[in-house]
Design a protein around this motif. Sequence first.
Motif, PDB file in Angstrom:
ATOM      1  N   GLU A  88       0.607   5.812   3.942  1.00  0.00           N
ATOM      2  CA  GLU A  88      -0.819   5.527   3.819  1.00  0.00           C
ATOM      3  C   GLU A  88      -1.596   6.744   4.284  1.00  0.00           C
ATOM      4  OE1 GLU A  88      -4.294   2.567   5.641  1.00  0.00           O
ATOM      5  OE2 GLU A  88      -2.177   2.121   6.009  1.00  0.00           O
ATOM      6  N   LEU A  89      -2.633   7.116   3.540  1.00  0.00           N
ATOM      7  CA  LEU A  89      -3.424   8.294   3.871  1.00  0.00           C
ATOM      8  C   LEU A  89      -4.847   7.909   4.258  1.00  0.00           C
ATOM      9  CD1 LEU A  89      -2.412  10.791   1.039  1.00  0.00           C
ATOM     10  CD2 LEU A  89      -1.565  10.721   3.374  1.00  0.00           C
ATOM     11  N   ASP A  90      -5.387   8.670   5.185  1.00  0.00           N
ATOM     12  CA  ASP A  90      -6.786   8.544   5.561  1.00  0.00           C
ATOM     13  C   ASP A  90      -7.605   9.407   4.601  1.00  0.00           C
ATOM     14  OD1 ASP A  90      -9.295   8.532   6.689  1.00  0.00           O
ATOM     15  OD2 ASP A  90      -8.681   9.455   8.585  1.00  0.00           O
ATOM     16  N   PRO A  91      -8.547   8.837   3.866  1.00  0.00           N
ATOM     17  CA  PRO A  91      -9.305   9.645   2.895  1.00  0.00           C
ATOM     18  C   PRO A  91     -10.327  10.579   3.537  1.00  0.00           C
ATOM     19  CG  PRO A  91     -10.175   7.425   2.962  1.00  0.00           C
ATOM     20  CD  PRO A  91      -8.941   7.419   3.849  1.00  0.00           C
ATOM     21  N   THR A  92     -10.646  10.385   4.820  1.00  0.00           N
ATOM     22  CA  THR A  92     -11.729  11.136   5.455  1.00  0.00           C
ATOM     23  C   THR A  92     -11.573  12.652   5.331  1.00  0.00           C
ATOM     24  OG1 THR A  92     -12.081   9.337   7.019  1.00  0.00           O
ATOM     25  CG2 THR A  92     -13.047  11.467   7.571  1.00  0.00           C
ATOM     26  N   PRO A 122      -8.058   1.108  -4.528  1.00  0.00           N
ATOM     27  CA  PRO A 122      -7.364   0.883  -3.248  1.00  0.00           C
ATOM     28  C   PRO A 122      -5.902   0.521  -3.494  1.00  0.00           C
ATOM     29  CG  PRO A 122      -9.493  -0.218  -3.242  1.00  0.00           C
ATOM     30  CD  PRO A 122      -9.273   0.277  -4.650  1.00  0.00           C
ATOM     31  N   CYS A 128       1.148  12.840  -3.310  1.00  0.00           N
ATOM     32  CA  CYS A 128       0.220  13.370  -2.313  1.00  0.00           C
ATOM     33  C   CYS A 128       0.640  14.708  -1.718  1.00  0.00           C
ATOM     34  CB  CYS A 128       0.009  12.354  -1.181  1.00  0.00           C
ATOM     35  SG  CYS A 128       1.477  11.956  -0.207  1.00  0.00           S
ATOM     36  N   PHE A 146      -4.445   5.176  -0.674  1.00  0.00           N
ATOM     37  CA  PHE A 146      -5.602   4.988   0.194  1.00  0.00           C
ATOM     38  C   PHE A 146      -5.920   3.498   0.294  1.00  0.00           C
ATOM     39  CE2 PHE A 146      -6.936   9.330  -1.458  1.00  0.00           C
ATOM     40  CZ  PHE A 146      -6.697   9.993  -0.266  1.00  0.00           C
ATOM     41  N   TYR A 150     -11.192   5.803  -4.117  1.00  0.00           N
ATOM     42  CA  TYR A 150     -11.286   7.256  -3.950  1.00  0.00           C
ATOM     43  C   TYR A 150     -11.725   7.887  -5.270  1.00  0.00           C
ATOM     44  CZ  TYR A 150      -9.773  12.081  -2.956  1.00  0.00           C
ATOM     45  OH  TYR A 150      -9.719  13.444  -2.774  1.00  0.00           O
ATOM     46  N   GLN A 166      -7.255  15.125  -6.628  1.00  0.00           N
ATOM     47  CA  GLN A 166      -6.496  14.177  -5.816  1.00  0.00           C
ATOM     48  C   GLN A 166      -5.854  14.972  -4.674  1.00  0.00           C
ATOM     49  OE1 GLN A 166      -4.003  11.231  -7.756  1.00  0.00           O
ATOM     50  NE2 GLN A 166      -5.111  11.498  -9.675  1.00  0.00           N
TER      51      GLN A 166
END
Length: 305
Positions: A88-92, A122, A128, A146, A150, A166
């Motif tokens: 799982e990635l943090d989009p921030t 989502p 990635c 995410f 996104y 991406q």
Amino acid sequence: MEHLLKASTGLPPEVIRAYNSRLAELFSLYLNLMPRAIDAEMIDTLCRDCRITRAEAYAQYLAALAEIDAAGKDRIFFNYWLRPAIRELDPTPFFEDPYFKSIRIPHDIRGKWELKTECLAPFEAFVCEDFKITHDRRMIPQIGFFPVEYPFPAMLENGREWMTLQPNEMVTTYPAIRAASGRVLTFGMGLGYFAYHAAEKPEVTSVTVVDISPDVLELFRTHILPQFPHKEKIDLVCEDAFTFADTKMKGNFDFVFADIWHDAGDGKDLYLRMKAYEQRHPDIRFAFWLEDTIRCYLDKTLWES
């Protein structure tokens, strides 16, 4: 899951190669045919019922979809190949990227090329990062998701994504951005992500962008380049990359970044052809997009049983 990447499976090389191929085929099918098959409700339910992370839940659902017996006969494949591949990635950090924050992408079409904004749903799966190769020669793709929507810029050729922002495209360009200095040459326009960040560096004096498509260059020149803080450093050239390399590269550049392939799978021949220039020009520093992953595809010991 880093400990699973560092651990040794104790399996013979031919089994490791077979599992490498099996995992690559699994993700190729999933990403191309059903990347949105797993949704938030499914993940949240499994996390709540089993008290596991969302990445673990994602891996369990993907195993079920692929008829992988994660707790039985396929547990080694699941634990040492499939599970370490998913995160799982943090989009921030991606939303905070200066290009991402400052460049606005309109919708426009020139010839076979289309500039637009697309969106990951989502929990939609995407590549990635580059492959990770373990000490025992496992080849692990890096698949992320995410937990939120996104939106991202994209350049399409005849409806097929050619360049996007991406995470994979951004992360795998960072090494070239960090290395760039002096008179910079980049083969391949894309969305201008590398050119933007290279031009922002004080140690970069100029950025020459070579692309074979006049329509791609015109879309960039019209919509994206005017938003660059240091557009004065950018020079656009419409020419074949190899023709330019043969006739105009020598003595004019300090750093070259090659990004003229769609992905690692179809980039092998172009990479090898462009790589030859590195030997011919020892005074120029070179970087090649997705080089580590392309080298994985070229390394037959990772695939052939």
